[in-house]
Scaffold this active site. Structure first.
Site, PDB file in Angstrom:
ATOM      1  N   HIS A  83       0.935  -1.231  -0.100  1.00 44.99           N
ATOM      2  CA  HIS A  83       0.139   0.189  -0.072  1.00 44.99           C
ATOM      3  C   HIS A  83       0.907   1.191   0.072  1.00 44.99           C
ATOM      4  O   HIS A  83       0.246   2.428   0.251  1.00 44.99           O
ATOM      5  CB  HIS A  83      -1.008   0.090   1.276  1.00 44.99           C
ATOM      6  CG  HIS A  83      -2.048  -1.074   1.013  1.00 44.99           C
ATOM      7  ND1 HIS A  83      -2.911  -1.627   2.033  1.00 44.99           N
ATOM      8  CD2 HIS A  83      -2.325  -1.588  -0.108  1.00 44.99           C
ATOM      9  CE1 HIS A  83      -3.598  -2.295   1.733  1.00 44.99           C
ATOM     10  NE2 HIS A  83      -3.591  -2.466   0.356  1.00 44.99           N
ATOM     11  N   GLU A 127      -7.640 -10.802  17.814  1.00 39.16           N
ATOM     12  CA  GLU A 127      -9.056 -11.499  17.957  1.00 39.16           C
ATOM     13  C   GLU A 127      -9.025 -12.018  16.475  1.00 39.16           C
ATOM     14  O   GLU A 127      -8.407 -11.590  15.430  1.00 39.16           O
ATOM     15  CB  GLU A 127     -10.281 -10.511  18.270  1.00 39.16           C
ATOM     16  CG  GLU A 127     -10.267  -9.641  17.197  1.00 39.16           C
ATOM     17  CD  GLU A 127     -11.162  -8.158  17.723  1.00 39.16           C
ATOM     18  OE1 GLU A 127     -11.392  -7.612  16.728  1.00 39.16           O
ATOM     19  OE2 GLU A 127     -11.320  -8.126  18.983  1.00 39.16           O
ATOM     20  N   ALA A 142       0.043  -8.741  19.596  1.00 38.21           N
ATOM     21  CA  ALA A 142       1.113  -9.295  18.602  1.00 38.21           C
ATOM     22  C   ALA A 142       2.387  -9.159  19.478  1.00 38.21           C
ATOM     23  O   ALA A 142       3.218 -10.103  19.028  1.00 38.21           O
ATOM     24  CB  ALA A 142       1.221  -8.109  17.599  1.00 38.21           C
TER      25      ALA A 142
END
Length: 229
Positions: A106, A200, A216
């Site tokens: 991106h 999650e 994380a």
């Protein structure tokens, strides 16, 4: 060497203080997505878009890599694994954490792009609509960010790596943004084992062979320790 393709999203940088992108309410840092993350928004108000990304650039520069970024670098540097990190994030925390083989699908806050001639260069701390392109001199500077409606970078390279991988791991992603959300299916169709590491269950969690959930900075280093034996 085992070939591991790792997709990372906003969740891996959240614990470094970089706010995650949330599309559910249509806002990003109190701005409408259409205003700051589309080509149409840039054409309508380039000053607003530049101010928005100047602030994001400053926030990313002030952030530090966390234990999850450093763990992935350790996995790459171990030498027993061929690791490719494909990130949806536009910060440079993977690189500053020590990873060398990174694809920013991106784009990146550290890059500038001329929307007239396509020239790319390193972005200064602040950019403005009248900044000239170093190549063509036109005032056509924009952030080198892939916005909604634009094609992510290096997709053919990513798909080739996915099909040739021995393991695909998704870390800190919502599973809502395509084409990245489809990588687990691409890997699965190629017979590649898949693992989700996320705070999650993601929208595509059921498609993974295995899923582990938690922060994380806890679950990524734990997984890397397993991989390194």
């Amino acid at each position: 060497m085992a070939k591991i393709v790792i997709l990372t999203g906003a969740g891996i940088s959240a614990e470094s203080g970089i706010r995650t992108f949330r599309a559910s309410d249509g806002l990003w840092e109190e701005h409408r997505i259409e205003d700051v993350a589309t080509p149409e928004g840039f054409m309508a108000d380039p000053g607003l878009v530049h101010r928005f990304y100047n602030a994001r650039r400053a926030a990313a520069a002030a952030a530090a890599p966390n234990a999850a970024h450093r763990a992935l670098a350790e996995l790459e540097q171990d030498g027993r694994h061929e690791v490719l990190v494909v990130t949806q994030n536009v910060d440079d925390l993977h690189e500053r954490g020590g990873s060398a083989n990174v694809i920013h699908m991106h784009g990146t806050l550290t890059g500038a792009l001329c929307h007239s001639c396509g020239h790319r260069w390193s972005a200064p701390a602040e950019m403005a609509p009248r900044d000239p392109c170093p190549a063509c001199q036109k005032p056509a500077t924009r952030p080198d960010i892939v916005w909604f409606g634009e094609m992510p970078y290096q997709m053919e390279e990513i798909w080739t790596a996915l099909r040739a991988a021995d393991l695909f791991v998704s870390i800190g992603t919502s599973g809502n943004v395509y084409p990245a959300a489809g990588f687990v299916a691409d890997a699965g169709h190629a017979g590649v084992p898949t693992l989700e590491l996320n705070l999650e269950p993601s929208a595509g969690s059921r498609y993974f062979d295995e899923a582990r959930h938690g922060p994380a900075t806890a679950i990524v280093p734990a997984w890397v320790r397993e991989m390194l034996g």
